[in-house]
Design a protein around this motif. Structure first.
Motif, PDB file in Angstrom:
ATOM      1  N   GLN A   1       0.284   5.303  -7.630  1.00 24.98           N
ATOM      2  CA  GLN A   1      -0.973   6.403  -7.772  1.00 24.98           C
ATOM      3  C   GLN A   1      -0.727   7.473  -8.585  1.00 24.98           C
ATOM      4  O   GLN A   1       0.386   8.099  -8.311  1.00 24.98           O
ATOM      5  CB  GLN A   1      -1.637   6.416  -6.396  1.00 24.98           C
ATOM      6  CG  GLN A   1      -2.885   6.907  -6.392  1.00 24.98           C
ATOM      7  CD  GLN A   1      -3.542   7.052  -5.013  1.00 24.98           C
ATOM      8  OE1 GLN A   1      -3.014   7.440  -4.049  1.00 24.98           O
ATOM      9  NE2 GLN A   1      -4.848   6.898  -4.730  1.00 24.98           N
TER      10      GLN A   1
ATOM     11  N   TYR B   1       2.050   1.993  -3.365  1.00 23.91           N
ATOM     12  CA  TYR B   1       1.089   2.387  -4.410  1.00 23.91           C
ATOM     13  C   TYR B   1       0.706   3.842  -4.137  1.00 23.91           C
ATOM     14  O   TYR B   1       0.738   4.549  -5.054  1.00 23.91           O
ATOM     15  CB  TYR B   1      -0.370   1.651  -4.046  1.00 23.91           C
ATOM     16  CG  TYR B   1      -1.409   2.137  -4.920  1.00 23.91           C
ATOM     17  CD1 TYR B   1      -1.274   1.852  -6.345  1.00 23.91           C
ATOM     18  CD2 TYR B   1      -2.375   2.812  -4.374  1.00 23.91           C
ATOM     19  CE1 TYR B   1      -2.635   2.417  -7.007  1.00 23.91           C
ATOM     20  CE2 TYR B   1      -3.349   3.347  -5.090  1.00 23.91           C
ATOM     21  CZ  TYR B   1      -3.614   2.991  -6.549  1.00 23.91           C
ATOM     22  OH  TYR B   1      -4.445   3.371  -7.170  1.00 23.91           O
ATOM     23  N   GLU B   2       0.671   3.923  -2.758  1.00 20.50           N
ATOM     24  CA  GLU B   2       0.111   5.697  -2.547  1.00 20.50           C
ATOM     25  C   GLU B   2       1.218   6.516  -2.878  1.00 20.50           C
ATOM     26  O   GLU B   2       1.057   7.696  -3.232  1.00 20.50           O
ATOM     27  CB  GLU B   2       0.009   5.543  -1.034  1.00 20.50           C
ATOM     28  CG  GLU B   2      -1.427   4.925  -0.808  1.00 20.50           C
ATOM     29  CD  GLU B   2      -1.902   5.032   0.625  1.00 20.50           C
ATOM     30  OE1 GLU B   2      -3.076   5.166   0.927  1.00 20.50           O
ATOM     31  OE2 GLU B   2      -1.182   5.300   1.512  1.00 20.50           O
ATOM     32  N   SER B   3       2.697   5.995  -2.496  1.00 18.63           N
ATOM     33  CA  SER B   3       3.944   7.010  -2.919  1.00 18.63           C
ATOM     34  C   SER B   3       4.613   6.999  -4.284  1.00 18.63           C
ATOM     35  O   SER B   3       5.047   7.939  -4.384  1.00 18.63           O
ATOM     36  CB  SER B   3       4.982   6.603  -1.779  1.00 18.63           C
ATOM     37  OG  SER B   3       4.390   6.707  -0.403  1.00 18.63           O
TER      38      SER B   3
ATOM     39  N   LEU C   1       0.843  -1.138   0.109  1.00 19.98           N
ATOM     40  CA  LEU C   1      -0.262  -0.137  -0.095  1.00 19.98           C
ATOM     41  C   LEU C   1       0.915   1.060   0.127  1.00 19.98           C
ATOM     42  O   LEU C   1       0.583   2.239  -0.648  1.00 19.98           O
ATOM     43  CB  LEU C   1      -1.044  -0.022   1.319  1.00 19.98           C
ATOM     44  CG  LEU C   1      -1.883   1.204   1.277  1.00 19.98           C
ATOM     45  CD1 LEU C   1      -2.840   1.263  -0.057  1.00 19.98           C
ATOM     46  CD2 LEU C   1      -2.673   0.984   2.420  1.00 19.98           C
ATOM     47  N   ALA C   2       2.132   1.387   0.841  1.00 19.24           N
ATOM     48  CA  ALA C   2       2.777   2.464   0.710  1.00 19.24           C
ATOM     49  C   ALA C   2       3.286   2.588  -0.430  1.00 19.24           C
ATOM     50  O   ALA C   2       3.734   3.868  -0.938  1.00 19.24           O
ATOM     51  CB  ALA C   2       3.950   2.144   1.881  1.00 19.24           C
TER      52      ALA C   2
ATOM     53  N   ASN D   1      -0.920  -3.020   8.544  1.00 24.16           N
ATOM     54  CA  ASN D   1      -2.149  -2.958   7.987  1.00 24.16           C
ATOM     55  C   ASN D   1      -2.791  -4.647   7.839  1.00 24.16           C
ATOM     56  O   ASN D   1      -3.697  -4.840   7.818  1.00 24.16           O
ATOM     57  CB  ASN D   1      -2.022  -2.338   6.442  1.00 24.16           C
ATOM     58  CG  ASN D   1      -3.187  -2.704   5.408  1.00 24.16           C
ATOM     59  OD1 ASN D   1      -3.271  -3.744   4.848  1.00 24.16           O
ATOM     60  ND2 ASN D   1      -3.891  -1.574   5.296  1.00 24.16           N
TER      61      ASN D   1
ATOM     62  N   TYR E   1      -8.321  -0.387  -3.327  1.00 30.61           N
ATOM     63  CA  TYR E   1      -7.433   0.358  -4.241  1.00 30.61           C
ATOM     64  C   TYR E   1      -7.679  -0.437  -5.462  1.00 30.61           C
ATOM     65  O   TYR E   1      -6.570  -1.240  -5.764  1.00 30.61           O
ATOM     66  CB  TYR E   1      -5.967   0.578  -3.681  1.00 30.61           C
ATOM     67  CG  TYR E   1      -6.166   1.355  -2.580  1.00 30.61           C
ATOM     68  CD1 TYR E   1      -5.876   2.824  -2.550  1.00 30.61           C
ATOM     69  CD2 TYR E   1      -6.419   0.797  -1.263  1.00 30.61           C
ATOM     70  CE1 TYR E   1      -5.903   3.425  -1.549  1.00 30.61           C
ATOM     71  CE2 TYR E   1      -6.270   1.357   0.016  1.00 30.61           C
ATOM     72  CZ  TYR E   1      -6.056   2.988  -0.230  1.00 30.61           C
ATOM     73  OH  TYR E   1      -6.060   3.578   1.258  1.00 30.61           O
TER      74      TYR E   1
END
Length: 448
Positions: free
Chosen positions: A168, A163-165, A160-161, A224, A187
């Motif tokens: 995305q 993906y978001e950093s 997730l980190a 998470n 996501y």
């Protein structure tokens, strides 16, 4: 999540539960690409002065001859290069080891056939099993190497980190090999081959209830992955949750946590933990004279746990884990090759890594061009049931070479049918194990 150094699949007597759960080439000027001998590349800074990339020469089957190098430009004859962020070190390194083996077998299969006459290379970077190093690894792959497709990562929080950093807002495709955290479903562009942990959590609630327990104590690793699985369990357990608390990784002692669980009065204890921490917990449960019924998510299982805890300390413990379809022919072929190559039985996590590579290769083969947007347009389709079922890269590549498109194939992986949905989640299988005589044994499958 993922598995241990030697967690094996144990076929059940009953049917397995089915549940729903790469800029172009490595032709980056000024970057020397060294092949690890198996189609995997690592890169170091350097200036060739001519806009070329130095690549260790392959022999056509995903392997290379040590010391033999060729210099290629970014022309059509060069390899396709994608990236992989894996846990090569840190608390999840056991998973990374298995992933690399599954990846290597897949690379050999892809490069034996080729992708329109070209090979596949994978640049692997280490997440160190933590979010910030994982983000740095992904940034290196995307911003420096310019790959349009990344396989990664193991831990759900790391995926997730990344993906978001990093991912995305770009066209880069991200496909996780091992992340099962429930929150990733929110996501849809964060794809994964390993299924969501929701069914795992629901299965655990059913097992605990069916075993006659109406009061539980629950602890989960403070990330998470742990939080999402624990939340699903707690929300769906009909009995009393007498104690609930997160725990941090790699503590020297969990004596206070164990004491609180014991004082709760719960007769069933549920663990969503990693192997190193869980090993410490088991030893402190045993030395403290506690005798609860033990239950766990897949991440607690591993040969290292068995080797570092006393015989009898976990007897009767039940664990729910994703499983490959052990009766499926292509899985059996994969397992035989894995056993022959590594003298070990594969885990479902190695199978997930294998299928990540095959899915990436088929996406490259089916796409109009080697860009993130083109790959993103087809990556789901090559796994969907609308196409012709194929159980190997070779069979799927033949259809594509004959003019077929992404929607003309339905790759059935060695980890089972993938069928990536609109949320990026696959289908998969669940298995229940029980600790008997200090080993993991398969027991009846249940509905999650």
């Amino acid at each position: 999540m993922a598995d241990s150094n030697d967690d094996r699949l144990h076929p059940s007597r009953r049917d397995v539960l089915t549940y729903a759960g790469v800029a172009g080439l490595a032709g980056l000027a000024g970057c020397t690409t060294t092949d690890g001998g198996d189609g995997t590349t690592t890169t170091t800074e350097g200036d060739g002065g001519d806009g070329t990339t130095t690549t260790t020469a392959g022999d056509g089957d995903g392997t290379t001859t040590p010391g033999e190098t060729t210099t290629t430009t970014g022309g059509a004859a060069g390899p396709y290069t994608i990236g992989m962020v894996d846990s090569l070190s840190g608390s999840l390194s056991a998973f990374g080891e298995r992933n690399q083996r599954g990846k290597d077998l897949a690379l050999a299969d892809v490069n034996a056939v080729g992708i329109g006459g070209r090979e596949l290379r994978i640049q692997v970077e280490d997440s160190e099993s933590n979010a910030q190093p994982g983000v740095s690894a992904a940034q290196k792959l995307v911003n420096q190497a310019g790959v349009p497709f990344i396989i990664g990562a193991v831990g759900s929080g790391v995926s997730l980190a990344i993906y978001e950093s990093v991912i995305q807002g770009t066209d880069v495709v991200q496909l996780s090999q091992n992340s099962t955290g429930l929150g990733l479903t929110q996501y849809p562009d964060l794809l994964r081959i390993s299924p969501s942990g929701r069914s795992q959590s629901l299965a655990l609630t059913n097992i605990v209830a069916d075993d006659g327990h109406d009061s539980v104590a629950v602890t989960w690793v403070n990330n998470n992955y742990g939080q999402s699985l624990a939340d699903a369990f707690i929300q769906n357990f009909d009995g009393e949750v007498a104690f609930q608390s997160p725990h941090n990784q790699e503590q020297s002692s969990y004596a206070n946590l164990i004491s609180q669980m014991g004082n709760s009065g719960a007769d069933a204890w549920v663990f969503v933990a990693y192997q190193e921490g869980f090993t410490t917990m088991v030893n402190e449960i045993y030395s403290g004279g506690y005798e609860p019924a033990l239950y766990g998510a897949d991440s607690v299982r591993g040969e290292s746990v068995l080797e570092n805890t006393p015989d009898g300390s976990m007897n009767g413990m039940k664990i729910v884990t994703p499983s490959a379809p052990v009766n499926q022919e292509n899985y059996q072929q994969f397992a035989a090759r894995f056993q022959n190559e590594y003298d070990k039985e594969p885990t479902s996590w190695a199978a997930f890594a294998y299928d990540c590579v095959i899915t990436a290769a088929l996406s490259i083969h089916a796409a109009d061009e080697f860009t993130g947007s083109a790959l993103r347009a087809v990556v789901r389709d090559v796994t969907r049931p609308e196409g012709e079922e194929v159980t190997s890269y070779e069979a799927a590549a033949e259809i594509l070479a004959d003019g077929g498109g992404a929607s003309d194939i339905d790759y059935q992986g060695v980890s089972g049918p993938i069928d990536l949905d609109e949320n990026g989640d696959p289908r998969g299988f669940l298995q229940v194990l029980e600790v008997q005589d200090h080993s993991y044994e398969g027991v009846d499958f249940i509905s999650g």
